[in-house]
Design a protein around this motif. Structure first.
Motif, short mmCIF file in Angstrom:
data_model
loop_
_atom_site.label_atom_id
_atom_site.label_comp_id
_atom_site.label_asym_id
_atom_site.label_seq_id
_atom_site.Cartn_x
_atom_site.Cartn_y
_atom_site.Cartn_z
N TYR A 76 0.60 -1.00 0.47
CA TYR A 76 0.28 -0.07 -0.43
C TYR A 76 1.28 1.61 0.22
CZ TYR A 76 -3.70 -3.34 1.46
OH TYR A 76 -4.99 -4.27 1.82
N HIS A 77 0.34 2.30 -0.49
CA HIS A 77 1.12 3.43 -0.71
C HIS A 77 0.73 4.51 0.78
CE1 HIS A 77 1.72 7.65 -2.12
NE2 HIS A 77 2.93 7.70 -2.27
N LEU A 78 1.52 4.60 1.79
CA LEU A 78 1.62 5.38 2.63
C LEU A 78 1.45 6.93 2.29
CD1 LEU A 78 3.35 3.29 5.57
CD2 LEU A 78 1.09 3.22 4.75
N THR A 79 2.68 7.48 2.06
CA THR A 79 2.88 8.94 2.05
C THR A 79 3.80 9.12 0.81
OG1 THR A 79 3.03 11.02 3.48
CG2 THR A 79 4.44 8.86 3.53
N THR A 80 3.98 10.42 0.26
CA THR A 80 4.68 10.87 -0.83
C THR A 80 5.96 12.60 0.34
OG1 THR A 80 3.78 9.74 -2.24
CG2 THR A 80 5.44 11.74 -2.66
N SER A 81 7.19 12.36 0.09
CA SER A 81 7.45 13.45 0.43
C SER A 81 8.56 13.91 -0.66
CB SER A 81 8.24 13.10 1.75
OG SER A 81 8.97 14.54 2.51
N GLY A 82 8.24 14.56 -1.69
CA GLY A 82 9.03 15.84 -2.85
C GLY A 82 8.88 13.95 -3.60
N ILE A 83 10.65 13.48 -3.75
CA ILE A 83 10.50 12.12 -4.19
C ILE A 83 10.29 11.03 -3.66
CG2 ILE A 83 12.03 13.79 -6.74
CD1 ILE A 83 14.42 11.81 -4.86
#
Length: 120
Positions: free
Chosen positions: A105-112
């Motif tokens: 599962y995708h949790l979070t994104t920070s920049g790249i």
């Protein structure tokens, strides 16, 4: 009977005055040493720098060089432990690790940087 100036009261008073003078003298000597230790010394003698100026000099010498590559994808398990850290282009990583991306599962994104939770 002859009276003497060397009785117990006078001697105790004299010793008290001598002890007080020695305490004041040693405190002044230690204060000078503390000021020199706090401000630093050079070959010419003590260096007196204001505290604000001293702090600015420390900050000016600090240089950060962030040349290392930042991770693109991180996989974690349900306890929050890092299982894998991947570097590189995300599209290339998705091609290479299709099974890992499909099972997470995708949790979070920070920049790249993206964080995925692995399904079990």
């Amino acid at each position: 009977m002859k009276k003497s100036i060397f009785n117990q009261k006078n001697i105790c008073a004299l010793l008290g005055v001598v002890m007080a003078l020695m305490i004041v003298w040693s405190a002044n000597a230690q204060g000078a040493d503390l000021r020199v230790a706090e401000l630093g010394t050079t070959e010419e003698g003590p260096r007196y720098i204001k505290k604000e100026l001293r702090d600015e000099l420390i900050v000016e010498d600090l240089e950060l060089e962030l040349e290392e590559e930042l991770p693109s994808v991180t996989f974690i398990n349900k306890e929050g432990d890092v299982v894998a850290v991947l570097y590189g282009n995300k599209s290339v990583l998705e091609e290479t690790y299709k099974d890992r991306f499909s099972k997470s599962y995708h949790l979070t994104t920070s920049g790249i940087h993206e964080v995925y939770l692995i399904k079990k």
